[in-house]
Design a protein around this motif. Sequence first.
Motif, PDB file in Angstrom:
ATOM      1  N   PHE A 239       3.003   2.848   0.041  1.00 30.71           N
ATOM      2  CA  PHE A 239       3.245   3.553   1.308  1.00 30.71           C
ATOM      3  C   PHE A 239       1.933   4.039   1.919  1.00 30.71           C
ATOM      4  CE2 PHE A 239       4.150   7.441   3.733  1.00 30.71           C
ATOM      5  CZ  PHE A 239       5.040   6.920   4.664  1.00 30.71           C
ATOM      6  N   LEU A 240       1.042   4.544   1.083  1.00 29.39           N
ATOM      7  CA  LEU A 240      -0.238   5.048   1.579  1.00 29.39           C
ATOM      8  C   LEU A 240      -1.162   3.919   2.042  1.00 29.39           C
ATOM      9  CD1 LEU A 240      -0.937   7.817  -1.102  1.00 29.39           C
ATOM     10  CD2 LEU A 240      -0.228   8.159   1.276  1.00 29.39           C
ATOM     11  N   CYS A 241      -1.002   2.734   1.479  1.00 31.16           N
ATOM     12  CA  CYS A 241      -1.918   1.615   1.772  1.00 31.16           C
ATOM     13  C   CYS A 241      -1.238   0.479   2.536  1.00 31.16           C
ATOM     14  CB  CYS A 241      -2.496   1.066   0.474  1.00 31.16           C
ATOM     15  SG  CYS A 241      -3.340   2.282  -0.557  1.00 31.16           S
ATOM     16  N   GLN A 242      -0.095   0.732   3.179  1.00 29.41           N
ATOM     17  CA  GLN A 242       0.689  -0.363   3.744  1.00 29.41           C
ATOM     18  C   GLN A 242      -0.065  -1.126   4.830  1.00 29.41           C
ATOM     19  OE1 GLN A 242       4.210   0.806   5.878  1.00 29.41           O
ATOM     20  NE2 GLN A 242       3.317   2.713   6.633  1.00 29.41           N
ATOM     21  N   GLY A 243      -0.849  -0.449   5.644  1.00 31.37           N
ATOM     22  CA  GLY A 243      -1.587  -1.127   6.702  1.00 31.37           C
ATOM     23  C   GLY A 243      -2.613  -2.100   6.143  1.00 31.37           C
ATOM     24  N   TRP A 244      -3.369  -1.645   5.164  1.00 27.84           N
ATOM     25  CA  TRP A 244      -4.395  -2.492   4.537  1.00 27.84           C
ATOM     26  C   TRP A 244      -3.748  -3.665   3.811  1.00 27.84           C
ATOM     27  CZ3 TRP A 244      -5.320  -3.347  -0.770  1.00 27.84           C
ATOM     28  CH2 TRP A 244      -6.501  -4.058  -1.043  1.00 27.84           C
ATOM     29  N   LEU A 245      -2.631  -3.414   3.120  1.00 25.72           N
ATOM     30  CA  LEU A 245      -1.930  -4.483   2.396  1.00 25.72           C
ATOM     31  C   LEU A 245      -1.361  -5.521   3.356  1.00 25.72           C
ATOM     32  CD1 LEU A 245      -0.074  -2.380  -0.334  1.00 25.72           C
ATOM     33  CD2 LEU A 245      -1.934  -4.012  -0.707  1.00 25.72           C
ATOM     34  N   ALA A 246      -0.865  -5.067   4.518  1.00 28.01           N
ATOM     35  CA  ALA A 246      -0.327  -5.998   5.510  1.00 28.01           C
ATOM     36  C   ALA A 246      -1.415  -6.941   6.011  1.00 28.01           C
ATOM     37  CB  ALA A 246       0.294  -5.232   6.673  1.00 28.01           C
ATOM     38  N   MET A 247      -2.605  -6.432   6.216  1.00 28.74           N
ATOM     39  CA  MET A 247      -3.728  -7.282   6.642  1.00 28.74           C
ATOM     40  C   MET A 247      -4.094  -8.259   5.530  1.00 28.74           C
ATOM     41  SD  MET A 247      -6.217  -4.621   8.685  1.00 28.74           S
ATOM     42  CE  MET A 247      -7.386  -5.932   9.015  1.00 28.74           C
ATOM     43  N   LEU A 248      -4.097  -7.787   4.309  1.00 24.49           N
ATOM     44  CA  LEU A 248      -4.449  -8.633   3.181  1.00 24.49           C
ATOM     45  C   LEU A 248      -3.457  -9.787   3.015  1.00 24.49           C
ATOM     46  CD1 LEU A 248      -6.498  -8.794   0.802  1.00 24.49           C
ATOM     47  CD2 LEU A 248      -4.809  -7.547  -0.570  1.00 24.49           C
ATOM     48  N   LEU A 249      -2.183  -9.533   3.362  1.00 21.95           N
ATOM     49  CA  LEU A 249      -1.124 -10.539   3.210  1.00 21.95           C
ATOM     50  C   LEU A 249      -0.942 -11.392   4.467  1.00 21.95           C
ATOM     51  CD1 LEU A 249       1.563  -8.370   1.360  1.00 21.95           C
ATOM     52  CD2 LEU A 249       0.079 -10.121   0.369  1.00 21.95           C
ATOM     53  N   ASN A 250      -1.853 -11.259   5.422  1.00 21.56           N
ATOM     54  CA  ASN A 250      -1.820 -12.057   6.664  1.00 21.56           C
ATOM     55  C   ASN A 250      -0.618 -11.736   7.550  1.00 21.56           C
ATOM     56  OD1 ASN A 250      -4.187 -13.708   6.054  1.00 21.56           O
ATOM     57  ND2 ASN A 250      -2.912 -14.684   4.490  1.00 21.56           N
ATOM     58  N   ILE A 251      -0.097 -10.506   7.451  1.00 20.03           N
ATOM     59  CA  ILE A 251       0.989 -10.070   8.347  1.00 20.03           C
ATOM     60  C   ILE A 251       0.622  -8.710   8.951  1.00 20.03           C
ATOM     61  CG2 ILE A 251       2.902 -11.343   7.300  1.00 20.03           C
ATOM     62  CD1 ILE A 251       3.532  -8.734   5.709  1.00 20.03           C
ATOM     63  N   PRO A 252      -0.554  -8.593   9.613  1.00 15.41           N
ATOM     64  CA  PRO A 252      -1.013  -7.288  10.105  1.00 15.41           C
ATOM     65  C   PRO A 252      -0.076  -6.647  11.120  1.00 15.41           C
ATOM     66  CG  PRO A 252      -2.301  -9.085  11.056  1.00 15.41           C
ATOM     67  CD  PRO A 252      -1.467  -9.682   9.978  1.00 15.41           C
TER      68      PRO A 252
END
Length: 492
Positions: free
Chosen positions: A102-115
């Motif tokens: 939850f705290l890192c969802q934005g960064w993880l979304a970019m990492l997974l190519n779904i920003p």
Amino acid sequence: MAGIKSLAKDTAIYGASSIIGRFLNWCLVPLYTNAFAASEYGIVNYLYSFVALALIILTYGMETGFFRFANADKEREDPMKVYSTSLISLAATSSLFVAIVFLCQGWLAMLLNIPQHPEYVTLLAATVALDAFTAIPFAYLRYCKRPLKFATIKLVNIAVNIALNLFFIVLCPWLDSRYPGCVDAVYSKSVGIGYIFISNLAASLLTLVMLIPQLRGFRYCFDAALIRRMLAYSSPLLVLGVAGIMNQTIDKLLLPVLIPDHNAAFTAIGIYGANYKIAIVMVMFMQAFRFAYEPFIFSQNRDSNKTQSYIDAMKYFIIFSMVIFLGVMFYLPILKYFIAPSYFEGLKVVPVVMLAELFFGIFFNLSLWYKLTDRTVWGMYFSLFGLAITVIVNVLLVPVIGYMGCAWGAFASYLCMMVASWYFGRKYYPIAYNYKNAAFYIVVAMLLYGIGNVLPIENTILLLAARTVLLLLFLGIIVKKETIPLPGIRRK
């Protein structure tokens, strides 16, 4: 033989829920392939590859660890203490996982190519955490030999998931097109594939509610010494599980790396993933067998005739697997319509994937030697070995033959793992499997498959009829060779 009958009974019950559930989920494939573009469906497959990996990490081998210590003779642990300690451990790690994501969802979304869709990450993280925690109550039902309740809860989960998919993907768009604004409170067209993840989360929440009786009625306690022993036993299984699931998903994770155009990569994942679903019958049988087999091997470890039970289990696994292989391949002209016609180009992966699953099933049968002798580290070695084979084959073949390289990677990986486990198992826990019998059924099945493929029959109905005769011939060979009694027929 009584042990085999018990295994067969439990496999049938677990299998009923698995087969029905997988079949119902299978029916969603034409919905997805018609409602979404291949690139969108590819994103779903891509993200669920990460979900599968996260689930293995969050359960960290505790299911097998629970069976090992709840059935232990030497340690004489209280099964409820083992159960309680496992529950508390998984509850803590699952909660921590959700908080971090939850705290890192934005960064993880970019990492997974779904920003553009960080909410997908949060939805899937919550689902994984719930599924990881409920793995132990489900294991407890298996330990208590309550396959009917296990199957019921699993089927309700699947039914709710499917109902919500149909509601959001079929009913809501239909209502919105005819009565604009009537579903605005619960539906937005822009969510798209997000409704697949929302439906999954809702079903997992309901599953937790249905398992509440398994979370009550006993004293919760956490034994630090016990959890250390359980983790020492299960940690190699975690590596094994991670490597194992990576063997199944690394191809989808590598495609965006090996194919520079992300849209083309997600399209390839969509086509490959949709056709992989056709081979799901073999996976369903494997899952049903696994649910029954782990409790079976640990309980049979006390039986003086345990070796014969293991031999019989392997034999019948191979027999049923080859029947399933022929059934799917002979009737592929019908089964292919479970996916949209635009995905038919990927049908060539089906036989390769099914044979890969056969090798994995045999490997799973062979794996009892390192589980029963507490040499679980060998499972880690085999899985890492298989993962290395998968990566090498994918890197070499995907740039040349596309997603077919993924299928051949799985084939090579599971074949090598099977051979390696058989080779070392002979030293540490020798079992006199009937290799000639196994080879006979595999060779005969492959010959019949070859004949069914080269039959010069263009009419689909006549071709299916001829293939049905070949399948019945294989069944007849099994009945005769195994001296299986048939109703109304007396054997001399």
